[in-house]
Design a protein around this motif. Structure first.
Motif, PDB file in Angstrom:
ATOM      1  N   ASP A   1      65.783  36.519  72.346  1.00 31.50           N
ATOM      2  CA  ASP A   1      66.425  35.502  73.182  1.00 31.50           C
ATOM      3  C   ASP A   1      66.277  34.109  72.580  1.00 31.50           C
ATOM      4  N   MET A   2      65.088  33.810  72.072  1.00 31.88           N
ATOM      5  CA  MET A   2      64.850  32.511  71.466  1.00 31.88           C
ATOM      6  C   MET A   2      65.738  32.323  70.234  1.00 31.88           C
ATOM      7  N   LEU A   3      65.908  33.372  69.449  1.00 31.81           N
ATOM      8  CA  LEU A   3      66.751  33.282  68.257  1.00 31.81           C
ATOM      9  C   LEU A   3      68.212  33.068  68.636  1.00 31.81           C
TER      10      LEU A   3
ATOM     11  N   GLU B   1      69.663  30.618  65.010  1.00 28.79           N
ATOM     12  CA  GLU B   1      69.090  30.811  63.683  1.00 28.79           C
ATOM     13  C   GLU B   1      68.918  32.297  63.400  1.00 28.79           C
ATOM     14  N   HIS B   2      69.143  32.677  62.186  1.00 25.96           N
ATOM     15  CA  HIS B   2      68.981  34.068  61.781  1.00 25.96           C
ATOM     16  C   HIS B   2      67.501  34.401  61.687  1.00 25.96           C
ATOM     17  N   ALA B   3      67.140  35.615  62.049  1.00 23.67           N
ATOM     18  CA  ALA B   3      65.732  36.027  62.081  1.00 23.67           C
ATOM     19  C   ALA B   3      65.068  35.929  60.711  1.00 23.67           C
ATOM     20  N   VAL B   4      65.798  36.237  59.654  1.00 19.16           N
ATOM     21  CA  VAL B   4      65.216  36.174  58.303  1.00 19.16           C
ATOM     22  C   VAL B   4      64.887  34.729  57.937  1.00 19.16           C
ATOM     23  N   THR B   5      65.803  33.821  58.223  1.00 17.34           N
ATOM     24  CA  THR B   5      65.560  32.408  57.938  1.00 17.34           C
ATOM     25  C   THR B   5      64.359  31.896  58.715  1.00 17.34           C
TER      26      THR B   5
ATOM     27  N   ARG C   1      61.100  42.099  62.100  1.00 18.04           N
ATOM     28  CA  ARG C   1      61.072  43.162  63.107  1.00 18.04           C
ATOM     29  C   ARG C   1      60.388  42.689  64.381  1.00 18.04           C
ATOM     30  N   THR C   2      59.277  41.984  64.226  1.00 14.94           N
ATOM     31  CA  THR C   2      58.560  41.464  65.384  1.00 14.94           C
ATOM     32  C   THR C   2      59.413  40.441  66.140  1.00 14.94           C
ATOM     33  N   LEU C   3      60.066  39.560  65.410  1.00 11.56           N
ATOM     34  CA  LEU C   3      60.918  38.558  66.053  1.00 11.56           C
ATOM     35  C   LEU C   3      62.055  39.204  66.828  1.00 11.56           C
ATOM     36  N   LEU C   4      62.691  40.198  66.231  1.00  2.83           N
ATOM     37  CA  LEU C   4      63.816  40.852  66.898  1.00  2.83           C
ATOM     38  C   LEU C   4      63.379  41.621  68.136  1.00  2.83           C
TER      39      LEU C   4
END
Length: 65
Positions: A37-39, A44-48, A29-32
């Protein structure tokens, strides 16, 4: 099937599947919210990405003993 990082090693870090899912979902959630943008750039998928951070020790499980 997830190969990298290995699920058994992640479970050693967190202690149980429930703790692993909670920690990973909070980080995703924090990454998304903050690093979408970085993802997209890395593809790369956020979960990975979150699981690799947990495996490398960048994200602490915060287990109380």
């Amino acid at each position: 099937m997830m190969i990298d990082p290995p699920i058994d090693k992640l479970l050693e870090i967190t202690g149980c599947k429930y703790a692993l899912v909670c920690l990973a979902s909070k980080r995703v959630r924090t990454l998304l919210e903050k690093k979408a943008d970085m993802l997209e750039e890395t593809g790369e998928h956020a979960v990975t990405y979150a699981l690799r951070e947990i495996f490398s020790g960048e994200i602490e499980a915060g287990l109380e003993e």
